[in-house]
Motif scaffolding. Structure first.
Motif, PDB file in Angstrom:
ATOM      1  N   MET A  40      -2.009  17.900  -6.470  1.00 41.74           N
ATOM      2  CA  MET A  40      -1.396  16.780  -7.179  1.00 41.74           C
ATOM      3  C   MET A  40      -2.471  15.834  -7.716  1.00 41.74           C
ATOM      4  N   THR A  41      -2.304  15.432  -8.940  1.00 36.09           N
ATOM      5  CA  THR A  41      -3.227  14.439  -9.483  1.00 36.09           C
ATOM      6  C   THR A  41      -2.923  13.090  -8.833  1.00 36.09           C
ATOM      7  N   PRO A  42      -3.891  12.193  -8.805  1.00 37.79           N
ATOM      8  CA  PRO A  42      -3.666  10.885  -8.151  1.00 37.79           C
ATOM      9  C   PRO A  42      -2.470  10.150  -8.741  1.00 37.79           C
ATOM     10  N   ARG A  43      -2.256  10.288 -10.069  1.00 36.18           N
ATOM     11  CA  ARG A  43      -1.159   9.539 -10.674  1.00 36.18           C
ATOM     12  C   ARG A  43       0.188  10.042 -10.147  1.00 36.18           C
ATOM     13  N   VAL A  44       0.326  11.360 -10.062  1.00 39.23           N
ATOM     14  CA  VAL A  44       1.568  11.943  -9.555  1.00 39.23           C
ATOM     15  C   VAL A  44       1.774  11.523  -8.100  1.00 39.23           C
ATOM     16  N   THR A  45       0.716  11.564  -7.315  1.00 44.47           N
ATOM     17  CA  THR A  45       0.807  11.159  -5.917  1.00 44.47           C
ATOM     18  C   THR A  45       1.338   9.735  -5.815  1.00 44.47           C
ATOM     19  N   LYS A  46       0.802   8.858  -6.669  1.00 47.18           N
ATOM     20  CA  LYS A  46       1.196   7.456  -6.634  1.00 47.18           C
ATOM     21  C   LYS A  46       2.686   7.316  -6.959  1.00 47.18           C
ATOM     22  N   LEU A  47       3.119   8.082  -7.961  1.00 49.65           N
ATOM     23  CA  LEU A  47       4.518   8.022  -8.378  1.00 49.65           C
ATOM     24  C   LEU A  47       5.431   8.501  -7.252  1.00 49.65           C
ATOM     25  N   VAL A  48       5.061   9.628  -6.652  1.00 47.07           N
ATOM     26  CA  VAL A  48       5.876  10.193  -5.574  1.00 47.07           C
ATOM     27  C   VAL A  48       5.956   9.208  -4.415  1.00 47.07           C
ATOM     28  N   LEU A  49       4.793   8.619  -4.078  1.00 46.19           N
ATOM     29  CA  LEU A  49       4.782   7.643  -2.981  1.00 46.19           C
ATOM     30  C   LEU A  49       5.662   6.450  -3.327  1.00 46.19           C
ATOM     31  N   GLY A  50       5.543   5.953  -4.564  1.00 45.86           N
ATOM     32  CA  GLY A  50       6.304   4.780  -4.989  1.00 45.86           C
ATOM     33  C   GLY A  50       7.799   5.032  -4.919  1.00 45.86           C
ATOM     34  N   LEU A  51       8.217   6.241  -5.296  1.00 45.82           N
ATOM     35  CA  LEU A  51       9.644   6.553  -5.286  1.00 45.82           C
ATOM     36  C   LEU A  51      10.154   6.846  -3.881  1.00 45.82           C
ATOM     37  N   SER A  52       9.266   7.401  -3.052  1.00 43.73           N
ATOM     38  CA  SER A  52       9.738   7.820  -1.734  1.00 43.73           C
ATOM     39  C   SER A  52      10.118   6.618  -0.863  1.00 43.73           C
ATOM     40  N   ARG A  55       0.991   2.964   4.584  1.00 38.68           N
ATOM     41  CA  ARG A  55       0.025   3.486   5.555  1.00 38.68           C
ATOM     42  C   ARG A  55      -0.280   4.956   5.285  1.00 38.68           C
ATOM     43  N   TYR A  56       0.787   5.697   4.940  1.00 35.72           N
ATOM     44  CA  TYR A  56       0.600   7.110   4.649  1.00 35.72           C
ATOM     45  C   TYR A  56      -0.335   7.272   3.451  1.00 35.72           C
ATOM     46  N   GLY A  57      -0.105   6.411   2.431  1.00 38.55           N
ATOM     47  CA  GLY A  57      -0.946   6.458   1.237  1.00 38.55           C
ATOM     48  C   GLY A  57      -2.395   6.153   1.572  1.00 38.55           C
ATOM     49  N   VAL A  58      -2.605   5.134   2.422  1.00 43.56           N
ATOM     50  CA  VAL A  58      -3.966   4.751   2.817  1.00 43.56           C
ATOM     51  C   VAL A  58      -4.632   5.918   3.542  1.00 43.56           C
ATOM     52  N   ARG A  59      -3.863   6.567   4.458  1.00 37.24           N
ATOM     53  CA  ARG A  59      -4.444   7.669   5.202  1.00 37.24           C
ATOM     54  C   ARG A  59      -4.827   8.813   4.253  1.00 37.24           C
ATOM     55  N   MET A  60      -3.942   9.073   3.280  1.00 36.16           N
ATOM     56  CA  MET A  60      -4.237  10.141   2.323  1.00 36.16           C
ATOM     57  C   MET A  60      -5.504   9.834   1.552  1.00 36.16           C
ATOM     58  N   GLU A  61      -5.640   8.558   1.166  1.00 36.15           N
ATOM     59  CA  GLU A  61      -6.840   8.152   0.438  1.00 36.15           C
ATOM     60  C   GLU A  61      -8.080   8.362   1.287  1.00 36.15           C
ATOM     61  N   GLN A  62      -7.977   7.914   2.548  1.00 42.81           N
ATOM     62  CA  GLN A  62      -9.131   8.046   3.452  1.00 42.81           C
ATOM     63  C   GLN A  62      -9.517   9.508   3.619  1.00 42.81           C
TER      64      GLN A  62
END
Lengths: 370, 366
Positions: A1-13, A343-350
């Motif tokens: 997944m590209t970062p943009r898609v990841t962000k969108l999925v996280l935002g919607l979830s 938090r999940y997003g932060v962990r994924m980034e890390q």
């Protein structure tokens, strides 16, 4: 997944997770109380009739303004719990001013709206000044000011009220017809369904909220102060000035909360004027993530649930409290799910960063070997 | 996310505060506390059949408030049992919009309920509006006459019955009882919220006390002013107000303050003085520890009004217009439980007869 898609999925979830959790928790409460779970959801999710749509839009208009008022404070990390007192005292003053009709027609309406905003701003400004000059927590002072507003309005209402013999309803003078804000007809019926003309002003208020906070120097200062006081001071922002200004702005918006009702349906401020709107606004601002569009969604959701409270009682036979429980559950699950997703997003980034570093190190080792 | 946690805590506090405040609205105790939480009133097996569906819209608190709403519920239950009506109930939530009260009535109307009874003057405007939209259905409202006698002199809504009480007449009798029993020649009145409805209680009480003893001193206080309706549900406020009166020399205090009345009884008990209850026979409903301070209670039989209205409905006629429940039909009265007024019942019944005969006209405003 590209970062943009990841962000969108996280935002919607986050909101989806929140609604799903609220659905499960409410169902559990219903099941525990022995209520018919299926029927309740059947009623809650049924398509409302046109006249109910009108009511939902009307109530959402009022709740939206209340949510905006709270959000202005939240964006600067100020907790204006006093929206409730501010809107009541402002609506009362507007009712008296409009009822006296010193000016003709719509000039009278404009004067009443300006008075309401000014009174709301001043009432909230007291808490702002106390915070800026004496360090009094605005949470405490606004709660106290709510109590004072209740007593003050009660006293002033007795002084200003017109009594009809035999009536138990005590109210200010009725606003003359040419100063009322005309309703917008959304269905020619029968039955004819109207919504508050004030809905246009509420949308405008939402736009200004977005514009002022996101596109102006003042909005930047306000948000910056909210994020970090020290950084704000370092960049030359007067925190004290911003505190007073933000509280007054929040209060001015709060002053608008009661006006759709006043100028669109009740035409006077009396003992049956709707109360408690300020607290609903706090929940809605939280639900809408302090975002102009988010708050609108939250206001519509709350208004929709409120509208279902009567059919739930009468047609399904469950306690109307289930609506309050659902609303409270949604607010809680929204807060929690956004945090979980963040938090999940932060962990994924890390992890992504760690992987990238690992990769680099491997590459370096490979180079050294070579 | 600390901010959100803090907010959630504040929200909870706010909602709790609202809920507590809301419990007090429109309290008028009743002798038949029903613990049911609303919902269907099921018919008993041997109840007669009837195809009439009664819709009942309560004020804040609803069935189970041990008060005004409960009294109306008792009347409904009696009628349901006797005539085999089907019934459904809805209740107001604190701080709801006017449209929600209207929708409650419309939801009943659309679901085939007829008649629809609104409990409390908060429904004043909504009944007037919705009754016009459903001219074929019958409505009733308790404690309000706005639909039956519009203030602007326009025609009454033809399908609404207004059930109101002559609270001033019952209050006259307990005022007379207070004056007859007061040794200090000094009595008091504690009103819950200063609305015209409660001023009727005060006016009757003062007239009754003065009829017995023209020189009597009467202290009057109201706990809150509208739109603050907490005066109907705040025993602490009631206690403070009554304490002041007892310390000032009054030896009997009458309360028309709903749930705040419990505090008045406590104050009377601590001062070794007497108090007068309201709406129902509070000797039976008050805490046993304060039972012996209750001289009498002014009875306002909301259950009688509801039951009689439904009796006429069962007989096939839907009453309309203002219906006043006064002394002559025992819509109001005084209670004798506890036996403290046994020696003066002859005097009180004398006044009662004079009021019924029209020899005494009791004022409705102080």
């Amino acid at each position: 997944m590209t970062p943009r898609v990841t962000k969108l999925v996280l935002g919607l979830s986050a909101p989806i997770l929140a609604l799903l959790m609220a659905f499960l928790i409410t169902s559990a409460v219903l099941a525990a109380a022995g209520d018919p779970v299926g029927e309740v959801w059947g009623q809650l999710l049924s398509v409302p009739e046109t006249r109910n749509v009108g009511n939902i839009i009307d109530n959402a208009t009022v709740l939206y303004l209340s949510g905006l008022a709270a959000a202005v404070g939240f964006r600067m990390n100020l907790f204006n719990i006093g929206v409730d007192g501010q809107y009541r005292i402002a609506a009362f003053v507007a009712a008296v001013v409009a009822g006296e009709a010193w000016l003709p027609g719509y000039l009278n309406t404009v004067l009443a709206v300006l008075c309401a905003m000014a009174v709301g701003a001043v009432w909230a400004g007291i808490a702002g000044v106390l915070r800026a000059t004496r360090g009094v927590s605005e949470v405490i002072s606004t709660i106290m000011l709510n109590a004072i507003a209740t007593a003050l309005v009660a006293y002033l209402l007795r002084e200003a009220a017109v009594r009809e013999a035999g009536s138990n309803v005590i109210a200010t003078k009725t606003i003359p017809e040419d100063s009322r804000i005309p309703n917008i007809t959304i269905s020619d019926g029968p039955p004819v369904v109207d919504i508050y003309g004030f809905v246009v002003l509420a949308v405008l208020a939402g736009f200004l909220f977005w514009f002022v906070l996101n596109k102006t120097r003042f909005g930047f200062d306000l948000r910056a102060t909210g994020r970090s006081t020290t950084a704000a001071v370092a960049s030359g922002i007067s925190v004290n000035k911003m505190t007073v200004a933000a509280m007054m702005l929040s209060g001015a918006v709060a002053g608008l909360v009661g006006l759709p009702i006043l100028l669109g349906s009740s035409f006077s401020y009396g003992s049956t004027f709707q109360s408690g709107l300020g607290f609903a606004g706090i929940a809605i601002a939280l639900l809408g993530r302090n975002n102009a569009v988010g708050i609108a969604v939250g206001a519509l959701l709350f208004a929709y649930l409120n509208e279902q409270s009567n059919p739930l009682q009468i047609l399904v036979g469950v306690s109307p409290d289930i609506v309050a429980i659902t609303q409270g559950t949604i607010v809680l699950t929204v807060v929690i799910s956004y945090e979980v997703v963040r938090r999940y997003g932060v962990r994924m980034e890390q992890q992504a960063v760690a992987r990238a570093l690992e990769q680099e190190r491997d590459d370096e080792r490979a180079e050294v070997k070579a | 996310m600390r901010r959100s946690t803090r907010l959630a805590a504040l929200l909870t506090a706010g909602i709790l505060a609202l809920a507590t405040a809301g419990c007090g609205d429109e309290d008028e105790p009743n002798d038949d506390p029903t613990t049911g939480s609303g919902g269907d009133s099921s018919e008993t097996a041997d109840a007669p059949e009837s195809d009439i569906k009664v819709g009942m819209a309560y004020d804040v608190g609803g069935r189970g408030d041990q008060s005004f709403n409960d009294s109306a519920a008792a009347g409904l239950d009696q009628a349901v049992e006797e005539f085999g009506f089907e019934s459904e109930e809805g209740e107001a939530s604190d701080g709801e919009a006017e449209t929600q009260r209207e929708e409650r009535l419309r939801t009943f109307a659309d679901a085939g309920y007829n008649p629809i009874i609104a409990v409390g003057f908060a429904y004043s405007a909504s009944v007037a509006k919705v009754a016009v939209e459903y001219p074929d259905l019958s409505f009733a409202i308790i404690d309000d006459t706005a639909s039956c006698e519009p203030f602007d002199g326009s025609d009454p809504v033809p399908n609404v019955a207004c059930l109101v009480f002559a609270e001033e007449q019952g209050s006259f009798l307990v005022g007379a009882a207070a004056a007859l029993k007061s040794e200090a020649g000094h009595v008091g009145f504690v009103g819950g919220v200063q609305v015209p409805l409660i001023e009727k209680f005060q006016a009757g009480y003062e007239a009754g006390a003065k009829a017995v003893n023209p020189d009597i001193t009467i202290d009057v206080t109201y706990l809150t002013q509208p739109p603050d309706f907490s005066g109907f549900g705040d025993p602490a406020k009631g206690k403070t107000a009554a304490e002041g009166m007892y310390q000032g020399g009054a030896d009997i205090v009458y309360h028309a303050a709903g749930g705040s009345g419990g505090g008045v009884f406590e104050a009377a008990s601590e001062a070794g003085a007497l108090a007068i209850g309201v709406d129902s026979d509070q000797y039976n409903t008050a805490d046993p520890s304060v039972q012996d301070v209750i001289l009498t209670s002014m009875l306002k039989n909301v259950n009688v009004a509801v039951y009689e209205y439904l009796t006429e409905v069962a007989a096939g006629t839907f009453p309309v217009g203002t219906n006043v429940y006064d002394l002559s039909v025992d819509g109001v009265g005084y209670s004798t439980s506890g036996g403290l007024v046994d020696d003066i019942t002859a005097d009180l019944d004398g006044y009662k007869q004079q009021i019924i005969d029209g020899e005494i006209e009791v004022p409705t405003a102080p």
